[in-house]
Write a protein that holds these residues in place. Structure first.
Motif, PDB file in Angstrom:
ATOM      1  N   ASP A 113      10.692   4.006   9.531  1.00  0.00           N
ATOM      2  CA  ASP A 113       9.911   4.931   8.715  1.00  0.00           C
ATOM      3  C   ASP A 113      10.382   4.847   7.269  1.00  0.00           C
ATOM      4  O   ASP A 113      11.568   4.980   6.985  1.00  0.00           O
ATOM      5  N   THR A 114       9.457   4.632   6.362  1.00  0.00           N
ATOM      6  CA  THR A 114       9.799   4.523   4.945  1.00  0.00           C
ATOM      7  C   THR A 114      10.324   5.845   4.384  1.00  0.00           C
ATOM      8  O   THR A 114      11.226   5.854   3.558  1.00  0.00           O
ATOM      9  N   LYS A 115       9.772   6.956   4.859  1.00  0.00           N
ATOM     10  CA  LYS A 115      10.156   8.254   4.301  1.00  0.00           C
ATOM     11  C   LYS A 115      11.493   8.766   4.825  1.00  0.00           C
ATOM     12  O   LYS A 115      12.127   9.583   4.182  1.00  0.00           O
ATOM     13  N   TYR A 164       0.815  -1.215   0.000  1.00  0.00           N
ATOM     14  CA  TYR A 164       0.000   0.000   0.000  1.00  0.00           C
ATOM     15  C   TYR A 164       0.850   1.268   0.000  1.00  0.00           C
ATOM     16  O   TYR A 164       0.334   2.368  -0.086  1.00  0.00           O
ATOM     17  N   THR A 165       2.157   1.116   0.125  1.00  0.00           N
ATOM     18  CA  THR A 165       3.048   2.273   0.166  1.00  0.00           C
ATOM     19  C   THR A 165       3.076   2.974  -1.183  1.00  0.00           C
ATOM     20  O   THR A 165       3.249   2.354  -2.216  1.00  0.00           O
ATOM     21  N   VAL A 166       2.907   4.284  -1.139  1.00  0.00           N
ATOM     22  CA  VAL A 166       3.066   5.120  -2.325  1.00  0.00           C
ATOM     23  C   VAL A 166       4.074   6.203  -1.976  1.00  0.00           C
ATOM     24  O   VAL A 166       4.424   6.393  -0.827  1.00  0.00           O
ATOM     25  N   SER A 167       4.532   6.941  -2.937  1.00  0.00           N
ATOM     26  CA  SER A 167       5.638   7.878  -2.727  1.00  0.00           C
ATOM     27  C   SER A 167       5.403   8.923  -1.643  1.00  0.00           C
ATOM     28  O   SER A 167       6.336   9.360  -1.002  1.00  0.00           O
ATOM     29  N   ASN A 168       4.188   9.345  -1.403  1.00  0.00           N
ATOM     30  CA  ASN A 168       3.940  10.397  -0.412  1.00  0.00           C
ATOM     31  C   ASN A 168       3.156   9.923   0.805  1.00  0.00           C
ATOM     32  O   ASN A 168       2.583  10.727   1.526  1.00  0.00           O
ATOM     33  N   SER A 169       3.135   8.637   1.068  1.00  0.00           N
ATOM     34  CA  SER A 169       2.339   8.144   2.193  1.00  0.00           C
ATOM     35  C   SER A 169       3.189   7.960   3.443  1.00  0.00           C
ATOM     36  O   SER A 169       4.406   7.992   3.411  1.00  0.00           O
ATOM     37  N   ASN A 170       2.514   7.758   4.540  1.00  0.00           N
ATOM     38  CA  ASN A 170       3.176   7.519   5.819  1.00  0.00           C
ATOM     39  C   ASN A 170       3.157   6.028   6.095  1.00  0.00           C
ATOM     40  O   ASN A 170       2.220   5.518   6.691  1.00  0.00           O
ATOM     41  N   CYS A 171       4.183   5.333   5.680  1.00  0.00           N
ATOM     42  CA  CYS A 171       4.249   3.888   5.861  1.00  0.00           C
ATOM     43  C   CYS A 171       5.531   3.495   6.568  1.00  0.00           C
ATOM     44  O   CYS A 171       6.432   4.301   6.749  1.00  0.00           O
ATOM     45  N   VAL A 172       5.572   2.242   6.955  1.00  0.00           N
ATOM     46  CA  VAL A 172       6.755   1.704   7.619  1.00  0.00           C
ATOM     47  C   VAL A 172       7.277   0.502   6.852  1.00  0.00           C
ATOM     48  O   VAL A 172       6.567  -0.079   6.028  1.00  0.00           O
ATOM     49  N   GLU A 173       8.516   0.143   7.145  1.00  0.00           N
ATOM     50  CA  GLU A 173       9.131  -1.059   6.605  1.00  0.00           C
ATOM     51  C   GLU A 173       9.435  -1.970   7.789  1.00  0.00           C
ATOM     52  O   GLU A 173       9.715  -1.502   8.893  1.00  0.00           O
TER      53      GLU A 173
END
Length: 59
Positions: free
Chosen positions: A34-36, A11-20
């Motif tokens: 944090d992915t970002k 569900y990760t997209v370039s401007n989202s708040n996701c984790v790895e």
């Protein structure tokens, strides 16, 4: 953790708040970052606590 294999949500997209997430078998734990901003240190969580967390989310 440099050798960790990180997985990112589909569900990760370039401007989202996701984790790895990475499994750290030698420490019987899971690392979450944090992915970002991958420069922030990952949180390391015991595998049993991570499993309980995921089970709670499914309920």
């Amino acid at each position: 953790m440099r050798d960790a294999v990180w997985r990112t949500s589909s569900y990760t997209v370039s401007n989202s708040n996701c984790v790895e997430v990475a499994v750290i078998a030698a420490r019987d734990s899971v690392a979450v970052r944090d992915t970002k901003d991958r420069t922030i240190p990952a949180a390391v969580i015991p595998a049993r606590a991570w499993s309980a967390f995921l089970a709670h989310l499914k309920d």
